[in-house]
Design a protein around this motif. Sequence first.
Motif, short mmCIF file in Angstrom:
data_model
loop_
_atom_site.label_atom_id
_atom_site.label_comp_id
_atom_site.label_asym_id
_atom_site.label_seq_id
_atom_site.Cartn_x
_atom_site.Cartn_y
_atom_site.Cartn_z
N ILE A 234 0.15 5.28 7.10
CA ILE A 234 -1.15 5.20 6.43
C ILE A 234 -1.45 3.89 6.24
O ILE A 234 -2.52 3.16 6.50
N ALA A 235 -0.69 3.21 5.30
CA ALA A 235 -0.80 1.79 4.92
C ALA A 235 -1.05 1.04 6.31
O ALA A 235 -1.98 -0.01 6.07
N GLY B 41 -1.50 4.10 12.91
CA GLY B 41 -0.41 3.57 12.26
C GLY B 41 0.99 4.25 12.50
O GLY B 41 0.96 5.39 12.61
N GLY C 144 0.74 -1.24 0.12
CA GLY C 144 -0.06 -0.08 0.12
C GLY C 144 0.72 1.35 -0.01
O GLY C 144 0.20 2.33 0.12
N ASP D 272 -6.50 2.01 14.73
CA ASP D 272 -6.76 3.62 14.75
C ASP D 272 -5.46 4.05 14.66
O ASP D 272 -5.50 5.47 14.00
N SER E 136 -6.51 -2.34 9.77
CA SER E 136 -8.06 -1.63 10.47
C SER E 136 -7.45 -1.27 11.58
O SER E 136 -8.39 -1.66 12.76
N ALA F 27 -6.95 8.97 12.79
CA ALA F 27 -8.32 9.26 12.39
C ALA F 27 -8.21 10.85 11.78
O ALA F 27 -8.75 11.33 11.13
N THR G 88 -2.10 12.77 9.85
CA THR G 88 -0.67 12.42 9.87
C THR G 88 0.31 13.41 10.66
O THR G 88 0.16 14.61 10.43
N ARG H 184 -2.02 1.48 9.20
CA ARG H 184 -3.56 1.83 9.69
C ARG H 184 -4.71 1.22 9.03
O ARG H 184 -5.43 0.55 9.59
N GLU H 185 -4.40 1.29 7.50
CA GLU H 185 -5.44 0.88 6.74
C GLU H 185 -5.52 -0.92 6.75
O GLU H 185 -6.50 -1.32 6.74
N ARG H 186 -4.36 -1.14 6.42
CA ARG H 186 -4.26 -2.90 6.09
C ARG H 186 -4.67 -3.54 7.46
O ARG H 186 -4.99 -4.79 7.18
#
Lengths: 414, 414
Positions: free
Chosen positions: B335-336, B346, B313, B344, B342, B373, B376, B338-340
Amino acid sequence: MSNRYLAELISVGTEILRGEIIDTNAGYLASELPLLGIELQGMSTAADDREQLCQLLRHALERSDLVIAGGGLGPTEDDLTRDCIASVLNEEMTVDPEIEEQLRARFSRMGREMPAHNTKQALLIPSARSLPNPRGTAPGWWVEKGNKTIVALPGPPRELKPMWKNEVIPRLKLRFPGEEILSRTIKTFVIAEASVSELVQPFFESGNPTMGIYSHPDGIHIRMVARGDNARQLLDTTEAQLEEILAPHIWGKDNDTLEGIICNWLNQRGLTLATMEDGTGGLLANIVTAVSSSGCYRGGLVACSHQTKTGWGVPAQLIEQHGSISSEVAEAMAIAARERFSADFGLGTTPVAGVDNPEGRQPGLAFIGVADAKGTRTWQQNYPPTWEGVRNRAAISALFRLRERMIELKLTTS
Amino acid sequence: MSNRYLAELISVGTEILRGEIIDTNAGYLASELPLLGIELQGMSTAADDREQLCQLLRHALERSDLVIAGGGLGPTEDDLTRDCIASVLNEEMTVDPEIEEQLRARFSRMGREMPAHNTKQALLIPSARSLPNPRGTAPGWWVEKGNKTIVALPGPPRELKPMWKNEVIPRLKLRFPGEEILSRTIKTFVIAEASVSELVQPFFESGNPTMGIYSHPDGIHIRMVARGDNARQLLDTTEAQLEEILAPHIWGKDNDTLEGIICNWLNQRGLTLATMEDGTGGLLANIVTAVSSSGCYRGGLVACSHQTKTGWGVPAQLIEQHGSISSEVAEAMAIAARERFSADFGLGTTPVAGVDNPEGRQPGLAFIGVADAKGTRTWQQNYPPTWEGVRNRAAISALFRLRERMIELKLTTS
């Protein structure tokens, strides 16, 4: 004629006695002296106290050929090593203009004027030569008087160690020209310190080579130190004898590391590695990526929850059926690591069972999986549940198992 | 009337002098004694040599109220601590039937018969009481004679430490009822040891509290030891003064760990964390997963190659445009993660620039990214390129930055 050389170490500093700093120099120097054929017969720590330090120095000089003092070379009134050596040898200290100039230049390079009290660090006595200290303001002293030698080194290990290596060792080799001394270290894994000691003891009864047994995170190391004209041959013979009884446990020698050996094997064949860790929590990745040859490492996942494991390819029904602490899950983690990172080898570690793990497994139980193009292998590990270094142990076990598998697949290089 | 109690430590063992094992007991005991109001005035190491050990014991007893000996309590002929104490005190050793029975029972629990020479470990002198050793066969000795006290402890640290804590400390508190002694440790990050020392020195000129400054992987710790009836108040006052000058650098006290604090904050709000590491190579994951409260940790990826980063990502064009050692990539990794996973929060760490990194960045440069959330944050780090512990430093920095961000977002709990 005997050529035994006897030495004594004195660590100087009230802060060591107060437990405010830990003295790591003494252990370092103690492990260095046997390699020079010098026998350490005593170690002591003195406060920053003139009377105590002078008394220790005097006593050490009576018993020993070589006295090494660490610390007490700073610029303050509490720094008494130079004063006490001068006093014990009954010599006068004078400022050496050349050293003073070097100190001044050092401060000026840092954009500062030299404080007056630093002049103290340029003092010498007639029997002393100055030892340069590129990492600090305290030069060392090399003192020869009659048949006695005194070495004074700065206390901070990052100053002491290079001065020892670069300045002191060459001078000691000239001053104490003992027999040739050679050392070799054999590195083993799996067997406990006590049993290594029992197994190898018989080979060291002659006293040459001597043996040291050291417990390290990567296993038990056996250091042999041999002296004399046939030192190399003695080491070769003893090593061959050790190999006969310890062979399956020996994984390397001297500067070898388990991760270095594995990465070299992988690199030489253009093979790659990936990891999925639970019980080792990233330590495996950390060990492998610390090697300069870690180009073979594709990456790793730290997956401590079911959710992360299943999200990255471990079948949920395997965890439900066998529990996460199982050879099936270790195998699935290894396979998932291999696939998700497109690597040739995948390595997986399951959780290590805690004292009350919800799955009710025996505390200390863990599994390791290796996956490759030819299939998979899993190993069950039983760690003492109170073992403080269980993660470390598990990570090294995983590497050791990967090594075994590579040997099985004939992927080693000699 | 003065109630200064003076102590001396003797470590026993030829293997320490040969550098075959490192003596960690002496440093441990030295750091414990100030907490009992006992002043250590000397430390020494003796070979397994009767004459040397007796002489050291005799000399220590002349100068000190308390003499602590570590090691030399084993069952072999080389184990001389008991013999030498008996000889120096001019007392006779006899086998204590009760201790002998306990030893025999211990061996029988292990399914073995007690070797004859282990009887030696059941010896006592009239002035000595036995100290139980649940972790080994060597009981300790607590000796009181006149106004002198001798404590003999087994050499292995895993036996010595619990015996010290459970058996010796309570007896010392009765025997040396000094003033109340309290300690408190303030933990800081970012500033160097030298400057901490300079900054805090003025608060310790009175000598009560005294101060120890310790360099640890997680920063510089300042330990204060106060004595007397108003010890607690002295600590409170000094702590308040330290907070005034060090506030932004202080992250905890006493047993706090950075990862423990962060995990507690996260857990208390039901928040989660994930990581993507390059420069720290799994160490960050390893530190966080070592905490018992690491339920908040979703998982981590160790992504040292471009391929792994982009596969999980991180936009390839960001790496092409800015290089992998850039704030943009640190941000994208956070960010990746945090997203990958799931999560709160990263947390991302870029590579640390080596001496010849292909991107030509300044050696020691690295970036840290935090994603949450609300947005960054990235930080640029410049480590000394020769720093041996650069990974450790980078991992702790990342945690410290996450802590800063959580404070900014008012997600702390007090």
